[in-house]
Structures are given as structure tokens and as C-alpha cells.
Design an enzyme around this catalytic site. Structure first.
Site, mmCIF file in Angstrom:
data_model
loop_
_atom_site.group_PDB
_atom_site.id
_atom_site.type_symbol
_atom_site.label_atom_id
_atom_site.label_comp_id
_atom_site.label_asym_id
_atom_site.label_seq_id
_atom_site.Cartn_x
_atom_site.Cartn_y
_atom_site.Cartn_z
ATOM 1 C CE LYS A 1 23.606 29.595 85.447
ATOM 2 N NZ LYS A 1 23.803 30.772 86.237
ATOM 3 C CE LYS B 1 17.330 31.580 85.193
ATOM 4 N NZ LYS B 1 17.425 31.647 86.426
ATOM 5 C CE LYS C 1 21.569 38.903 87.840
ATOM 6 N NZ LYS C 1 21.925 37.643 88.156
HETATM 7 N N1 AQP Z 1 13.463 34.644 85.331
HETATM 8 C C1 AQP Z 1 13.550 34.462 86.765
HETATM 9 N N2 AQP Z 1 12.098 34.492 87.169
HETATM 10 C C2 AQP Z 1 12.048 34.302 88.629
HETATM 11 N N3 AQP Z 1 13.177 34.540 89.723
HETATM 12 C C3 AQP Z 1 14.416 34.523 88.720
HETATM 13 N N4 AQP Z 1 15.708 34.753 89.579
HETATM 14 C C4 AQP Z 1 16.487 34.990 88.376
HETATM 15 N N5 AQP Z 1 15.506 34.891 87.093
HETATM 16 C C5 AQP Z 1 14.438 34.628 87.373
HETATM 17 C C6 AQP Z 1 15.800 34.818 90.953
HETATM 18 O O1 AQP Z 1 16.729 35.934 90.985
HETATM 19 C C7 AQP Z 1 17.462 35.307 92.112
HETATM 20 C C8 AQP Z 1 18.908 35.949 91.769
HETATM 21 O O2 AQP Z 1 19.204 35.333 90.744
HETATM 22 P P1 AQP Z 1 20.708 35.302 90.412
HETATM 23 O O3 AQP Z 1 21.230 36.478 89.649
HETATM 24 O O4 AQP Z 1 21.492 34.794 91.536
HETATM 25 O O5 AQP Z 1 21.113 33.789 89.423
HETATM 26 P P2 AQP Z 1 20.109 33.251 88.296
HETATM 27 O O6 AQP Z 1 18.943 32.745 88.644
HETATM 28 O O7 AQP Z 1 21.332 32.625 87.283
HETATM 29 O O8 AQP Z 1 19.645 34.726 87.649
HETATM 30 P P3 AQP Z 1 19.984 35.084 86.008
HETATM 31 O O9 AQP Z 1 19.355 36.266 85.659
HETATM 32 O O10 AQP Z 1 19.590 34.053 85.136
HETATM 33 O O11 AQP Z 1 21.314 35.258 85.977
HETATM 34 P P4 AQP Z 1 22.448 34.636 84.806
HETATM 35 O O12 AQP Z 1 21.810 35.009 83.623
HETATM 36 O O13 AQP Z 1 23.791 35.360 85.184
HETATM 37 O O14 AQP Z 1 22.477 33.155 84.971
HETATM 38 C C9 AQP Z 1 17.334 34.040 92.421
HETATM 39 O O15 AQP Z 1 16.617 33.786 93.582
HETATM 40 C C10 AQP Z 1 16.776 33.581 91.251
HETATM 41 O O16 AQP Z 1 16.053 32.431 91.545
#
Ligand code: AQP
Length: 332
Positions: A111, A194, A197
Site C-alpha cells: 500500500k 484484485k 474499492k
Molecule cells: N477482490 C477481493 N476478493 C475477495 N475478497 C476481497 N475482499 C476485498 N477485496 C476482495 C475482502 O473484503 C473484506 C473487506 O475488505 P476491506 O474493505 O477491509 O479491505 P480491502 O481488502 O483493502 O478491500 P478493497 O476493496 O481492496 O479496499 P481498498 O481499495 O480500500 O484497499 C476483507 O475480508 C477482504 O479480504
């Protein structure tokens, strides 16, 4: 009863990855566990957020959890900033965790990227706050995706170090709650990244609030290769975009990849994408509609969050008070 803790960041639109990789499993866990689900707004600000957008996303995430089937009356849904014990225990844990442990965290490296010197201290200390989130409720189980395994390991290390430093058996060592085949949903624009968001392209993800037309259009435009679908799973190797779409179809329908390829092997992507779009609309459509209803008049979601925070405080405050006594804080 065993207790689950898990969180999701209000950093943008909830998407299909969040749903298949986390939220739908959280819904299932309600049968077996006492569940605490947290919209982790303190984690969200480790990266700069627009205050207005943060408030809206916090409501949207809570609405998403409830619309997907989490019952905020039987279980707890709240936003992290409303329970101060999380931040307070995180400070105490910052004094237990070692720099060397945090230096090994791969998510920080990913990150922060090349601009590490400019990353916030909060982003670096993110896993310490996550340990506090889990342990301030003495959660016994944590549903984790592949990307969070290292952080849960650190949580266990912090719990062990705290217990040993103070000669107590106070914190449990939380266990990972792993689901059969971990669904990792990849970007629709790049099968090696992946779905996220914070991806700048909205075409990279299917948002949980996308309507039928948007879902169909995004799937139609999803990157693929020129070959038809293979008939065997082995044929998906080195075809990340094809593999991702087959994975998504399998996860949404509860079938195996082999089974999906048994039906669609040899088909052109245009045919497969049409069926995938129909399936995605069938699963996500009702959830998205309910999310829109819940966010149009947010009074229900706000009341659920307020009530959740109150019940979370009732669990966390006595645990934190015991921590104060163990550490040696005077209560004059
Ligand atoms: N692409 C994905 N496939 C499977 N699981 C996913 N999760 C996130 N993206 C995927 C799971 O969703 C839960 C919550 O995630 P989070 O919002 O706390 O953080 P993250 O993993 O950082 O999700 P994002 O969408 O990628 O957010 P940003 O862009 O803000 O970093 C977790 O259990 C995660 O594993």
C-alpha cells in the site's frame, strides 16, 4: 459461545469481491457464532479520505451488510470510531508490538509503494489497530482472506506477548476462520490485480449497488482473450481474465470450476458473459435494491449503528478496564 470479529473499510463502493470474499461468509457465520461486524472508519483514514465521502461510505457499508442478510439485532454492526476502546487498546498494543514485526508486514509495503517515507504512521501501525479490534472483544475466531492471514498471525503474536509480559492468561489466541475455497475476485480490467474499492476505474469492479444494465455492461466489457473457454480447468492456466470470470460464475452459483466448464467449455466469451451477467444480476440485484432503500432514508441504518456501538462498548469497556489493571494504570 465462540465470538467472531471482522471488519470492512468504508473506503468506497462495496463490490463483488467484498461480497464473495467476505460478506456472504459473514452472513453464514451468524448461525454458529456471536458475531461482531465493524465498519472500520479508523482504518479508512490511514489513507486520506474526503470527510463527506467517508460518512456516506460508512452508511453504505453498514447498509450493504444489513441488505446482504446480517441481522443487526441478533448480532452487532457498528462503526469503529464510536467505540473508543479500540483506539485505546491499540496504543497499549503499540507498546507491546515490536518494530521488527511490523517491518515484515507485506500489505504495508504494497500500500505504501515506492513513497514509503510519505506514508502515514497510521498505515504502518494498521495491523496493531486490527489486533486491538479483535482482542478488545476477546474474539475467538476471525474470518480471513489470504491477504489478512499475516495480520492475524501478528494479532496472535501481540496477544502472546501481552500475556507473557504481564504473566497473565488474559487474551485468547484468535483462530482464523477459513472457508473452503477462498474466493479472490480479480479486477475485470486486469486478471492479475484484485478487485478493489480504490481502483480508479469503475469498470474494474461490479459494485453491490450497480443496476442490471451496469452489471451487464461491465461484464460485456470485461477484458478477455480471443480463445473460446477451455473444457478443462487446466486450460485456464496463464489465462487470468478467463479464470477470473469462471471463478466468479462458480462462486455465484455455488458450483465448481470444472462443473462450470463442463457446461460452457468451447463456448465463446460473448455467450458465457451473457449467462454470467444474468447470474450476477440474479444474486446482486435484490441486495443492491435493498441497499438503495436503506441509504435513501438512513434512519434505520443510523439507529442500527448507534445500538451496535452501545452493545460493542458494553463488551469492550470491562475488558479494557481489566487491561488497565493488568498494565498498572491507577484508577484514583
Ligand atoms: N477482490 C477481493 N476478493 C475477495 N475478497 C476481497 N475482499 C476485498 N477485496 C476482495 C475482502 O473484503 C473484506 C473487506 O475488505 P476491506 O474493505 O477491509 O479491505 P480491502 O481488502 O483493502 O478491500 P478493497 O476493496 O481492496 O479496499 P481498498 O481499495 O480500500 O484497499 C476483507 O475480508 C477482504 O479480504
Amino acid at each position: 459461545m465462540n465470538r467472531i470479529f471482522s471488519g470492512v473499510q468504508p473506503t468506497g463502493n462495496l463490490h463483488l469481491g467484498n461480497y464473495l470474499g467476505a460478506i456472504r461468509n459473514w452472513v453464514r457465520l451468524q448461525q454458529e457464532f456471536e458475531c461482531i461486524y465493524c465498519v472500520v472508519d479508523l482504518h479508512a483514514i490511514t489513507i486520506e479520505q474526503d470527510p463527506q465521502a467517508l460518512r456516506a461510505a460508512t452508511r453504505e457499508v453498514a447498509a450493504g451488510l444489513i441488505a446482504a442478510g446480517i441481522d443487526p439485532k441478533k448480532h452487532i454492526v457498528f462503526n469503529q470510531s464510536q467505540v473508543a476502546a479500540h483506539a485505546e487498546l491499540a496504543w497499549i498494543f503499540s507498546c507491546v508490538a515490536r518494530l521488527g514485526w511490523l517491518n515484515r508486514m507485506t500489505q504495508f509495503k504494497e500500500k505504501a509503494g515506492k513513497n514509503r517515507e510519505n506514508a502515514s504512521v497510521g498505515l504502518y501501525a494498521y495491523p496493531v489497530l486490527m489486533a486491538a479490534d479483535i482482542l478488545v472483544h476477546k474474539a475467538t475466531h476471525v474470518p480471513v482472506g489470504e491477504d489478512q492471514k499475516q495480520h492475524l498471525e501478528l494479532t496472535r503474536d501481540i496477544a502472546k506477548a501481552f500475556n507473557s509480559q504481564f504473566g497473565v492468561e488474559f487474551f485468547p489466541l484468535p483462530e482464523p476462520q477459513i472457508f473452503g475455497e477462498a474466493a479472490r475476485v480479480m479486477s475485470l480490467r486486469d486478471g492479475t490485480k484484485k478487485m478493489s474499492k480504490s481502483d480508479a476505474s469503475d469498470y474494474s469492479r461490479i459494485n453491490m449497488t450497480d443496476d442490471a444494465d451496469a452489471i451487464a455492461q461491465k461484464i460485456r466489457k470485461a477484458k478477455t482473450d480471443p480463445e473460446p473457454l477451455p473444457t478443462e480447468v487446466a486450460g485456464l492456466e496463464k489465462r487470468p481474465e478467463a479464470a477470473n470470470l469462471v471463478d466468479i460464475y462458480a462462486a455465484l452459483s455455488g458450483r465448481t470450476n470444472a462443473d462450470v466448464l463442463g457446461e460452457f467449455g468451447g463456448a465463446q466469451f460473448s455467450t458465457f458473459k451473457q449467462s454470467l451477467a444474468d447470474l450476477a444480476v440474479h444474486v446482486l440485484g435484490p441486495i443492491g435494491a435493498e441497499m438503495k432503500r436503506l441509504t435513501t432514508d438512513p434512519s434505520f441504518v443510523d439507529a442500527a449503528l448507534r445500538d451496535g456501538a452501545e452493545r460493542a462498548r458494553a463488551i469492550a469497556t470491562p475488558i479494557l478496564r481489566e487491561v488497565h489493571d493488568i498494565v498498572g494504570f491507577l484508577r484514583p
